[in-house]
Design a protein around this motif. Structure first.
Motif, PDB file in Angstrom:
ATOM      1  N   UNK A 112      35.026  40.198  47.410  1.00 17.88           N
ATOM      2  CA  UNK A 112      34.209  40.596  46.266  1.00 17.88           C
ATOM      3  C   UNK A 112      33.374  39.429  45.755  1.00 17.88           C
ATOM      4  N   UNK A 147      32.642  38.694  42.411  1.00 16.18           N
ATOM      5  CA  UNK A 147      33.178  37.984  41.236  1.00 16.18           C
ATOM      6  C   UNK A 147      34.662  37.694  41.415  1.00 16.18           C
ATOM      7  N   UNK A 148      34.960  36.494  41.901  1.00 16.39           N
ATOM      8  CA  UNK A 148      36.359  36.150  42.130  1.00 16.39           C
ATOM      9  C   UNK A 148      37.095  35.924  40.813  1.00 16.39           C
ATOM     10  N   UNK A 178      37.292  37.595  38.208  1.00 19.41           N
ATOM     11  CA  UNK A 178      37.952  38.763  37.641  1.00 19.41           C
ATOM     12  C   UNK A 178      38.639  39.607  38.711  1.00 19.41           C
ATOM     13  N   UNK A 179      38.792  39.037  39.916  1.00 22.17           N
ATOM     14  CA  UNK A 179      39.290  39.857  41.027  1.00 22.17           C
ATOM     15  C   UNK A 179      40.809  39.907  41.087  1.00 22.17           C
ATOM     16  N   UNK A 180      41.487  39.183  40.190  1.00 19.33           N
ATOM     17  CA  UNK A 180      42.946  39.187  40.232  1.00 19.33           C
ATOM     18  C   UNK A 180      43.525  39.782  38.955  1.00 19.33           C
ATOM     19  N   UNK A 181      44.623  40.494  39.123  1.00 15.02           N
ATOM     20  CA  UNK A 181      45.319  41.091  37.987  1.00 15.02           C
ATOM     21  C   UNK A 181      45.823  39.972  37.075  1.00 15.02           C
ATOM     22  N   UNK A 182      45.333  39.906  35.818  1.00 15.50           N
ATOM     23  CA  UNK A 182      45.704  38.779  34.955  1.00 15.50           C
ATOM     24  C   UNK A 182      47.187  38.723  34.613  1.00 15.50           C
ATOM     25  N   UNK A 194      44.433  33.089  35.383  1.00 16.49           N
ATOM     26  CA  UNK A 194      43.633  32.406  34.359  1.00 16.49           C
ATOM     27  C   UNK A 194      43.776  30.882  34.424  1.00 16.49           C
ATOM     28  N   UNK A 230      41.074  34.545  47.070  1.00 17.03           N
ATOM     29  CA  UNK A 230      40.685  35.893  47.490  1.00 17.03           C
ATOM     30  C   UNK A 230      40.395  35.921  48.986  1.00 17.03           C
TER      31      UNK A 230
END
Lengths: 277, 313
Positions: A104, A106-107, A109-113, A159, A170
């Motif tokens: 993707x 935008x890395x 925001x690509x992970x579940x926070x 974060x 990613x």
């Protein structure tokens, strides 16, 4: 749409074939991508270049059958015996990840926070490859190493990592599922020059046994990675062919503008270095 | 480890908060215009002549100045003594202890109904926004939120208890008698949760990490689990306010269904100007709000690593 020079592996069946793919806004019928065809063979790579808003990201998403519900797709995307655009949800889903991998844009925001990087790896490798925790962890570490990350990022929360690190996470996560086709949407945007080179080298190495589709603004990256080039302009393919040929003798005004823009951008740097523009 | 830091940071703040609540719960009750001594005498069928009133006031300590009364009361409360009722002379603590379990049971059941119902009515909107089930669920939620609980309680009584005779009319006899009051208590609170959850899940479903999940070909169940967990934050905050409110809201419901809980105890105490009972009730409810909010903060920190770090800083 691909000309015959790209079909150096003639005779071999294509891994992924998109036939006259179009994307429309469901409510208004307005076309966002129209009539794009492309073919990906094992061991080869295709670069997609175009201005912002030319439909590159939408095209990538439609190749995996992942368009938002406000858009509709037309045409066919044939992969592993299924049409990704119109197949049953489960049939398309089984081909994603292990067959078709998507990097993707935008890395950040690509992970579940709410979950650690490790949880992402373990869950994906368990669900998609049936790996138990220990094996999955080894594999995760190996792939993180290849992107230049230490194994301890596994214990980090999203974060806590920078955009560049998340982008490499990613890439490692997507590659660890060992997809046969990798669709990479701007895979090096958040990287410094050093890591950019490393990732380009990594992707170039992977091309051997897989197929790579790479979207980028950065003509240098595309030039280094793509055997063939497809220029998108306002959702349509305006030019395609072997990378060297397209860049040497651009036919379409849009391609020429992209090349000029790149030269204009690098001019000040060259001047700074003492060279002539 | 980080959880302990969260707790250590939150706990000292609670002391002044509790002090303030004690001042308010004592002070507000004292603002009442009627004389509790006179009311206590009337309730016990004693003619309130000025002499008897003066005597009763002295006996109840009402002749002392307000600050002295407050500090005496606070001292006693801190020693676990909530005083004795002006009206029947029983220990307030004992009365509360007796009335607390039915209210807790009622509020707990209502919470379960509220959360389960909220989730059930939210899901059609998450899976198929705008579908017929979704529209039906939203219509139901609209009515549920518009319905005052005293009216809803009476309607349920009329139809389910009187006409259809499915449930007992009132009192506390077994699980069947719990159904109607808990439902009445839960329904007006449910729409808030359903809407919060529906909106949050729809918002989360559009997040980039969900696209990434789907691009990796994860199962719909796993993806939904991630969406759900990431949508809980707003509901959790609301829950911290709702839990004590459900207990305090049992006030009306307990009176409709003759439920022997705190709410009924307090309403009786208000009619009787039974100050010690009212003060203890207000204090208990305020304490409940503080504790519930603390619990919610802890849960939020457990759920979200970013909040843990924020709290630790």
């Amino acid at each position: 749409m691909m000309d015959d020079t790209s079909q150096k592996t003639a005779g071999a069946a294509p891994l992924l074939e998109a036939r006259r793919v179009g994307v429309r806004v469901r409510a208004t019928g307005e076309p966002l991508v129209a009539d794009v065809s492309l073919t990906l063979y094992r061991g080869r790579s295709l670069g997609i270049v175009g201005d912002s808003g030319s439909g590159k990201t939408l095209l990538c998403r439609s190749l995996l059958g992942l368009l938002p519900s406000s858009l509709t797709a037309e045409g066919q995307v044939l992969f592993d015996g299924a049409d990704m655009l119109h197949a049953e949800a489960a049939e398309a889903r089984h081909r994603r990840g292990t067959g078709l991998g998507l990097l993707l844009q935008q890395a950040m925001t690509a992970f579940d926070p709410l979950r650690t990087i490790e949880a992402h790896f373990l869950e994906s490798l368990r669900e998609k490859c049936g790996l138990a925790a220990a094996g999955a962890r080894r594999k995760a570490e190996a792939y993180l190493n290849r992107t230049g990350l230490a194994a301890d990022v596994l214990h980090a929360w999203p974060h806590q990592l920078s955009g560049g690190m998340l982008q490499r996470c990613m890439i490692a996560l997507t590659l660890s599922l060992e997809p046969s086709v990798i669709v990479a949407d701007e895979p090096t945007t958040a990287q410094d020059a050093c890591h950019q080179f490393r990732i380009v080298r990594l992707l170039a190495g992977l091309r051997q046994e897989r197929a790579l589709l790479i979207v980028s603004h950065d003509l240098a990256v595309v030039q280094a990675l793509a055997d063939d080039l497809l220029i998108l302009h306002e959702g349509r393919c305006v030019e395609s062919g072997p990378t060297a040929a397209v860049l040497a003798a651009p036919q379409h005004a849009c391609t020429r503008r992209l090349l000029e823009a790149r030269q204009a951008l690098s001019r000040p740097f060259l001047q700074l270095r003492g060279g002539r523009a | 480890m980080k959880l302990r830091t969260t707790l250590l940071h939150r706990l000292p703040g609670i002391v002044p908060l509790l002090f303030l609540t004690s001042v308010l719960s004592f002070g507000l009750v004292q603002l009442s215009p009627s004389d509790p001594a006179e009311v206590a005498l009337r309730l016990n069928d004693i003619t309130p002549t000025p002499e008897v009133i003066a005597e009763t006031r002295a006996r109840l300590g009402l002749d002392q100045p307000l600050p002295i009364r407050y500090f005496r009361w606070l001292d006693a409360v801190l020693h676990g003594d909530l005083g004795t009722s002006y009206v029947n002379g029983k220990s307030v603590a004992a009365e509360l202890r007796q009335a607390l379990p039915p209210t807790v049971m009622l509020a707990a059941t209502a919470t379960v109904i509220m959360l389960a119902g909220g989730l059930l009515t939210a899901l059609p909107g998450v899976f198929r926004p705008g579908s017929r089930t979704d529209r039906l669920a939203r219509l139901f939620l609209f009515f549920a939120s518009a319905m005052p609980s005293f009216w809803l309680g009476l309607l349920l009584l009329q139809f389910l208890a009187v006409t259809l005779d499915l449930f007992p009319i009132g009192g506390m006899n077994g699980p069947a008698s719990l159904a109607l009051p808990a439902l009445t208590l839960a329904l007006p609170h449910m729409p808030a949760y359903a809407r919060l959850l529906r909106a949050a899940m729809l918002r989360t479903a559009r997040e980039n990490f969900v696209l990434h999940d789907r691009a990796r070909g994860l199962s719909p169940r796993t993806v939904m689990k991630h969406i759900f967990r990431n949508s809980l934050q707003s509901c959790l905050t609301a829950l911290g306010m709702s839990l004590p409110r459900l207990m305090a809201g049992a006030f009306v419901v307990e009176n409709i269904f003759a439920w022997p809980g705190l709410g009924r105890l307090c309403v009786t105490a208000i009619f009787n100007r039974d100050f010690p009972v009212i003060q203890a009730y207000v204090l208990l409810m305020a304490g409940m709000f503080i504790v519930c909010n603390l619990c919610v903060d802890i849960c939020a920190a457990l759920l979200d690593p970013r909040q843990r770090e924020e709290a630790a800083q």
